[in-house]
Enzyme design. Structure first.
Site, PDB file in Angstrom:
ATOM      1  N   SER A 223       0.834  -1.200   0.000  1.00  0.00           N
ATOM      2  CA  SER A 223       0.000   0.000   0.000  1.00  0.00           C
ATOM      3  C   SER A 223       0.866   1.245   0.000  1.00  0.00           C
ATOM      4  CB  SER A 223      -0.886  -0.014   1.252  1.00  0.00           C
ATOM      5  OG  SER A 223      -1.501   1.232   1.467  1.00  0.00           O
TER       6      SER A 223
ATOM      7  N   TYR B 246      -1.483   0.319   9.921  1.00  0.00           N
ATOM      8  CA  TYR B 246      -1.654  -0.408   8.650  1.00  0.00           C
ATOM      9  C   TYR B 246      -0.410  -0.258   7.777  1.00  0.00           C
ATOM     10  CZ  TYR B 246      -3.851  -1.557   4.114  1.00  0.00           C
ATOM     11  OH  TYR B 246      -4.160  -2.098   2.887  1.00  0.00           O
TER      12      TYR B 246
ATOM     13  N   LYS C 114       2.198  -3.293   6.555  1.00  0.00           N
ATOM     14  CA  LYS C 114       2.530  -3.537   5.153  1.00  0.00           C
ATOM     15  C   LYS C 114       4.036  -3.404   4.905  1.00  0.00           C
ATOM     16  CE  LYS C 114      -1.568  -4.196   3.172  1.00  0.00           C
ATOM     17  NZ  LYS C 114      -1.909  -5.415   2.398  1.00  0.00           N
TER      18      LYS C 114
END
Length: 322
Positions: free
Chosen positions: A124, A148, A152
């Site tokens: 991402s 998040y 990642k």
């Protein structure tokens, strides 16, 4: 026959990918597809063996690794907003299963050194944190400022190291925000980018939680499936050891999204967008990158739409209910 595993195969991108593989295969070869997820579409859905399961459950990843798939697409994760609000769940779903999968694949390689599967991980743009330049280049520092993004980023690093050691042949592709997503809104903080297009086109009101000056980076679901199949067939020697890649997309403001919607569907549709500021979403979105200069990916043959009007057209052609 290429043996393919899609983790997160019940989700929107996983389904788009499976449809594409069923039509085109990989490198001219048909695919034997296994789709793994906690749930699948109740009607229709892409062809492939469905495997219900939670990748966070003990032993799940090791069992899948032992099946020795040729290509593994790792799309499974909880989304940005949920990972931020449920800290423990974010790490338990978005990071630890990837480690267990990689360890399982390493064990299979050590038992049979000829087994080196291709692994494509959907990362991402959340792996980046500000302050940002006008455009993020291929050499910009990965310094995430959300849970998040951190999850990642760690998965990217693990995949690079396991690839360096020869246990797998992996790469991470940093997807733009995928828009326009069909179906219902999810818990991603970015969900409104699709909602303000999808809902009005389906005759429903859409809430806009941020100012229309917000700029973001987008690509269509069709482009996402194309990114994945291209990554699966790419000669990874061309990456020269740098196995995480910024992908092409469209940088535009919310106002430009809305204008593209106006051009495609008219003023009555646009009037269904209602501003409703949301400070929590704005705080997350302010920390995201807005524009990229992905020259490496472009030189390697990755392609996306050229403007947001094209992204809307993909939704009209592929997903709008008629």
């Amino acid at each position: 026959m290429t043996k393919v595993l899609i983790l997160g195969g019940g989700g929107m991108v996983g389904q788009k990918l499976a449809h594409r593989l069923n039509v085109d295969g990989l490198n001219g070869r048909p695919c034997d597809i296994t789709l793994h997820d906690i749930a699948f579409p109740t009607q229709g859905g892409a062809k492939g063996a469905r495997r219900l399961g939670n990748l966070a459950d003990a032993g799940q990843m090791e069992v899948l690794a032992a099946e020795k798939f040729d290509v593994i697409f790792h799309l499974a994760s909880i989304v940005s907003g949920e990972a931020e609000t449920d800290f423990e769940k974010g790490w338990q779903v978005n990071m630890f299963p990837t480690w267990r999968l990689l360890e399982g694949l390493r064990a299979e390689h050590e038992a049979d050194p000829s087994y080196v599967p291709r692994m494509v991980f959907t990362s991402s743009i959340a792996v980046f944190g500000g302050p940002y330049p006008d455009k993020i280049s291929d050499t910009f520092l990965s310094a995430p400022q959300t849970s998040y993004g951190a999850q990642k980023s760690i998965c990217e690093t693990m995949i690079s190291d396991f690839s360096r050691k020869g246990f797998i042949d992996g790469m991470s592709i940093r997807l733009p925000t995928i828009c326009v997503r069909p179906g219902k809104a999810n818990l991603a903080a970015s969900s409104f980018f699709s909602g303000i297009i999808r809902e009005p086109l389906n005759g429903m009101e859409a809430l806009l939680p941020v100012p229309d000056t917000v700029r973001h980076w987008h690509a269509s679901p069709r482009a996402a499936a194309r990114f994945l199949t291209h990554a699966a067939t790419l000669d990874t020697a061309q990456l020269e050891g740098r196995r995480a890649l910024n992908l092409p997309g469209v940088s535009c403001t919310v106002a430009e999204q809305i204008e593209a919607l106006r051009q495609a569907a008219g003023n009555d549709v646009v009037r269904l967008i209602k501003p409703e500021p949301n400070g929590a979403i704005m705080k997350i979105v302010q920390g995201w990158p807005r524009n990229f200069d992905p020259q490496r990916a472009i030189s390697l043959g990755f392609e996306a739409e050229k403007n947001f009007g094209e992204i809307i057209q993909v939704y009209l052609e592929d997903d709008l209910k008629t």
